[in-house]
Motif scaffolding. Structure first.
Motif, mmCIF file in Angstrom:
data_model
loop_
_atom_site.group_PDB
_atom_site.id
_atom_site.type_symbol
_atom_site.label_atom_id
_atom_site.label_comp_id
_atom_site.label_asym_id
_atom_site.label_seq_id
_atom_site.Cartn_x
_atom_site.Cartn_y
_atom_site.Cartn_z
ATOM 1 N N ALA A 1 10.004 -1.415 2.559
ATOM 2 C CA ALA A 1 10.932 -2.549 2.453
ATOM 3 C C ALA A 1 11.584 -2.683 1.088
ATOM 4 C CB ALA A 1 10.193 -3.844 2.789
ATOM 5 N N GLY A 2 10.951 -2.216 0.037
ATOM 6 C CA GLY A 2 11.522 -2.379 -1.289
ATOM 7 C C GLY A 2 10.476 -2.121 -2.355
ATOM 8 N N GLY A 3 10.839 -2.466 -3.583
ATOM 9 C CA GLY A 3 9.909 -2.272 -4.681
ATOM 10 C C GLY A 3 10.594 -2.297 -6.029
ATOM 11 N N GLU A 4 9.841 -1.886 -7.021
ATOM 12 C CA GLU A 4 10.336 -1.880 -8.405
ATOM 13 C C GLU A 4 9.600 -0.790 -9.176
ATOM 14 O OE1 GLU A 4 10.971 -5.038 -12.113
ATOM 15 O OE2 GLU A 4 9.454 -5.437 -10.579
ATOM 16 N N MET A 5 10.333 -0.067 -10.014
ATOM 17 C CA MET A 5 9.755 0.934 -10.897
ATOM 18 C C MET A 5 10.137 0.597 -12.338
ATOM 19 S SD MET A 5 10.814 4.385 -8.808
ATOM 20 C CE MET A 5 10.586 4.492 -7.026
ATOM 21 N N LYS A 6 9.163 0.728 -13.242
ATOM 22 C CA LYS A 6 9.413 0.517 -14.667
ATOM 23 C C LYS A 6 8.861 1.704 -15.441
ATOM 24 C CE LYS A 6 9.499 -4.539 -14.822
ATOM 25 N NZ LYS A 6 8.898 -5.766 -15.437
ATOM 26 N N TRP A 7 9.705 2.290 -16.297
ATOM 27 C CA TRP A 7 9.329 3.475 -17.054
ATOM 28 C C TRP A 7 9.025 3.134 -18.513
ATOM 29 C CZ3 TRP A 7 12.893 3.437 -13.175
ATOM 30 C CH2 TRP A 7 12.776 4.415 -12.179
ATOM 31 N N GLU A 8 8.087 3.883 -19.095
ATOM 32 C CA GLU A 8 7.882 3.887 -20.540
ATOM 33 C C GLU A 8 8.793 4.974 -21.095
ATOM 34 O OE1 GLU A 8 6.144 1.945 -22.446
ATOM 35 O OE2 GLU A 8 5.177 0.766 -20.857
ATOM 36 N N LYS A 9 9.924 4.574 -21.669
ATOM 37 C CA LYS A 9 10.949 5.549 -22.045
ATOM 38 C C LYS A 9 10.448 6.595 -23.024
ATOM 39 C CE LYS A 9 15.222 3.046 -21.174
ATOM 40 N NZ LYS A 9 16.590 2.837 -21.694
ATOM 41 N N GLU B 1 -2.999 8.578 -11.374
ATOM 42 C CA GLU B 1 -2.376 7.499 -10.615
ATOM 43 C C GLU B 1 -3.452 6.499 -10.220
ATOM 44 O OE1 GLU B 1 0.053 7.512 -6.452
ATOM 45 O OE2 GLU B 1 -2.127 7.755 -6.388
ATOM 46 N N THR B 2 -3.246 5.240 -10.575
ATOM 47 C CA THR B 2 -4.151 4.169 -10.163
ATOM 48 C C THR B 2 -3.399 3.241 -9.225
ATOM 49 O OG1 THR B 2 -5.345 4.270 -12.277
ATOM 50 C CG2 THR B 2 -5.636 2.283 -10.933
ATOM 51 N N THR B 3 -3.854 3.161 -7.974
ATOM 52 C CA THR B 3 -3.197 2.342 -6.956
ATOM 53 C C THR B 3 -4.055 1.123 -6.671
ATOM 54 O OG1 THR B 3 -2.231 4.307 -5.943
ATOM 55 C CG2 THR B 3 -2.232 2.297 -4.626
ATOM 56 N N ARG B 4 -3.425 -0.045 -6.712
ATOM 57 C CA ARG B 4 -4.145 -1.298 -6.456
ATOM 58 C C ARG B 4 -3.415 -2.099 -5.397
ATOM 59 N NH1 ARG B 4 -3.999 -6.510 -8.497
ATOM 60 N NH2 ARG B 4 -2.375 -5.964 -10.005
ATOM 61 N N LEU B 5 -4.165 -2.596 -4.428
ATOM 62 C CA LEU B 5 -3.597 -3.504 -3.434
ATOM 63 C C LEU B 5 -3.373 -4.859 -4.091
ATOM 64 C CD1 LEU B 5 -2.850 -4.213 -0.492
ATOM 65 C CD2 LEU B 5 -5.262 -4.769 -0.126
ATOM 66 N N VAL B 6 -2.123 -5.308 -4.094
ATOM 67 C CA VAL B 6 -1.774 -6.585 -4.726
ATOM 68 C C VAL B 6 -1.906 -7.737 -3.743
ATOM 69 C CG1 VAL B 6 0.069 -7.882 -5.867
ATOM 70 C CG2 VAL B 6 -0.235 -5.447 -6.369
ATOM 71 N N VAL C 1 2.776 -5.953 2.882
ATOM 72 C CA VAL C 1 1.737 -5.372 2.029
ATOM 73 C C VAL C 1 2.385 -4.907 0.729
ATOM 74 C CG1 VAL C 1 0.074 -3.488 1.767
ATOM 75 C CG2 VAL C 1 0.299 -4.667 3.969
ATOM 76 N N ARG C 2 1.802 -5.324 -0.387
ATOM 77 C CA ARG C 2 2.319 -4.937 -1.696
ATOM 78 C C ARG C 2 1.239 -4.166 -2.456
ATOM 79 N NH1 ARG C 2 4.803 -10.098 -0.891
ATOM 80 N NH2 ARG C 2 7.081 -9.868 -1.008
ATOM 81 N N VAL C 3 1.641 -3.014 -3.008
ATOM 82 C CA VAL C 3 0.729 -2.221 -3.823
ATOM 83 C C VAL C 3 1.392 -1.943 -5.174
ATOM 84 C CG1 VAL C 3 -0.371 -1.149 -1.825
ATOM 85 C CG2 VAL C 3 1.537 0.011 -2.955
ATOM 86 N N LYS C 4 0.562 -1.698 -6.159
ATOM 87 C CA LYS C 4 1.031 -1.376 -7.501
ATOM 88 C C LYS C 4 0.397 -0.061 -7.927
ATOM 89 C CE LYS C 4 0.832 -3.083 -12.299
ATOM 90 N NZ LYS C 4 0.360 -4.197 -13.163
ATOM 91 N N LYS C 5 1.248 0.886 -8.320
ATOM 92 C CA LYS C 5 0.787 2.196 -8.767
ATOM 93 C C LYS C 5 1.121 2.355 -10.246
ATOM 94 C CE LYS C 5 1.261 4.528 -4.284
ATOM 95 N NZ LYS C 5 -0.034 5.237 -4.209
ATOM 96 N N ALA C 6 0.110 2.655 -11.041
ATOM 97 C CA ALA C 6 0.292 2.895 -12.470
ATOM 98 C C ALA C 6 0.020 4.366 -12.760
ATOM 99 C CB ALA C 6 -0.636 2.011 -13.295
ATOM 100 N N PHE C 7 0.945 5.022 -13.472
ATOM 101 C CA PHE C 7 0.830 6.444 -13.776
ATOM 102 C C PHE C 7 0.647 6.637 -15.278
ATOM 103 C CE2 PHE C 7 3.203 6.026 -9.872
ATOM 104 C CZ PHE C 7 2.702 7.031 -9.065
ATOM 105 N N GLU C 8 -0.286 7.512 -15.619
ATOM 106 C CA GLU C 8 -0.560 7.816 -17.025
ATOM 107 C C GLU C 8 -0.636 9.326 -17.216
ATOM 108 O OE1 GLU C 8 -3.847 5.638 -18.850
ATOM 109 O OE2 GLU C 8 -3.975 4.443 -17.012
ATOM 110 N N VAL D 1 5.143 2.377 -13.962
ATOM 111 C CA VAL D 1 4.545 1.462 -12.992
ATOM 112 C C VAL D 1 5.474 1.404 -11.790
ATOM 113 C CG1 VAL D 1 3.890 -0.915 -12.471
ATOM 114 C CG2 VAL D 1 3.321 0.082 -14.701
ATOM 115 N N ASP D 2 4.933 1.616 -10.609
ATOM 116 C CA ASP D 2 5.702 1.689 -9.364
ATOM 117 C C ASP D 2 5.105 0.679 -8.387
ATOM 118 O OD1 ASP D 2 6.804 2.324 -6.907
ATOM 119 O OD2 ASP D 2 6.559 4.489 -7.107
ATOM 120 N N LYS D 3 5.858 -0.399 -8.111
ATOM 121 C CA LYS D 3 5.423 -1.416 -7.159
ATOM 122 C C LYS D 3 6.150 -1.189 -5.837
ATOM 123 C CE LYS D 3 4.772 -4.883 -10.802
ATOM 124 N NZ LYS D 3 5.220 -6.208 -11.320
#
Length: 296
Positions: free
Chosen positions: A87-95, A107-112, A128-135, A143-145
């Motif tokens: 349905a949608g989402g948001e991504m934020k990058w560490e430039k 990748e750390t995935t958490r059910l929000v 259902v909303r999940v948040k994925k953090a990549f390192e 961060v990918d929601k």
């Protein structure tokens, strides 16, 4: 109420996935100064283009662990909410710290949340909303929601979906701040993207399932594929196509189908670029299929 669920995975970001994604997108060069991907794979240390992380950390499940529609059910609600749409989402990058080819990434995935909702037609669904953090070795990179809509399974024959949005004039650039690009996905391009993302969702490759079970008029273009194409469009109009945005926020509003020409209309603003995807519905009226805001 959603249970607290967290999944941590590690993966080597190999060059093959990026190479094959770029070729699937009909882009023989990852960047303007890159070699021809039909002859070379990207070198270790090459930054992933924005959105290209979507072909990594793909679902891991045995065939009998998938849903009836072929989807990964790791974050799915219980029956009868079995029909999934991105349905949608948001991504934020560490430039200053992009993911790169050759990285050993985490990748750390958490059910929000998982919340019931009633649609405009009275249909019950679960959001259902999940948040994925990549390192990587240098720290946080992205961060990918993601928001998924789960609708109830159909009890009878599917009715053909006819999204009626508007009957305005076809969108086209009106001034120097606007640009457009047309897209046309085929059964082959959708199959290749499904393979790259290890996505077994039948609406993307099985016409009988898409039509008779889900009520679509043909196989459906992947939401993440549209997001990647919008990010590539944004990147292509930058002076430096190695540019990484601060973020993208996007929302899917109507499906696009194989064989359907649809148009991206880009409006460049101060610090934010709006991109809309337009096409036609079953009645020939114009529809908006996806909306996004890309922040520099």
């Amino acid at each position: 109420k959603a249970k607290e669920v967290q999944v941590v995975r590690r993966q080597l970001l190999d060059a093959n996935q990026t190479q094959r994604l770029s070729l699937t997108l009909n882009r023989p060069h990852l960047y303007r100064d890159s070699g021809d991907l039909r002859r070379f794979t990207p070198a270790n240390g090459t930054p992933l283009a924005p959105g290209y992380h979507l072909v990594y950390f793909t679902p891991i499940a045995l065939p009998d662990e998938l849903g009836h529609d072929g989807t990964d059910i790791g974050f799915s609600p219980a029956e009868p909410f079995t029909r999934r749409m991105w349905a949608g989402g948001e991504m934020k990058w560490e430039k200053g710290n992009p993911l790169r080819i050759g990285d050993e990434a985490v990748e750390t995935t958490r059910l929000v949340s998982a919340e019931p909702k009633t649609g405009r037609t009275g249909e019950e669904m679960i959001i259902v909303r999940v948040k994925k953090a990549f390192e990587n070795a240098s720290g946080p990179a992205l961060v990918d929601k993601r928001d998924w809509v789960f609708r109830t399974k159909l009890s009878g024959p599917a009715l053909l979906q006819d999204v009626r949005e508007c009957d305005s004039q076809p969108p086209s650039p009106q001034n120097a701040s606007q640009e457009s690009r047309d897209f046309l996905q085929t059964a082959v391009s959708l199959f290749r993207f499904s393979a790259l993302t290890f996505n077994g969702h039948k609406i993307h490759y099985s016409q009988p399932w898409a039509r008779e079970i889900e009520g679509h008029r043909d196989i459906v273009v992947h939401g993440p594929l549209n997001v990647i194409n919008m990010l590539d469009f944004w990147r292509d109009v930058q002076e430096d196509d190695h540019s990484i945005p601060h973020s993208i926020r996007y929302r899917a509003t109507a499906p696009f189908y194989a064989g359907e020409v649809y148009r991206a209309l880009m409006e460049k603003g101060a610090g934010t670029t709006t991109i809309e995807l337009w096409g036609r519905n079953n009645s020939g009226d114009y529809k908006v299929g996806m909306l996004s805001d890309v922040s520099d």
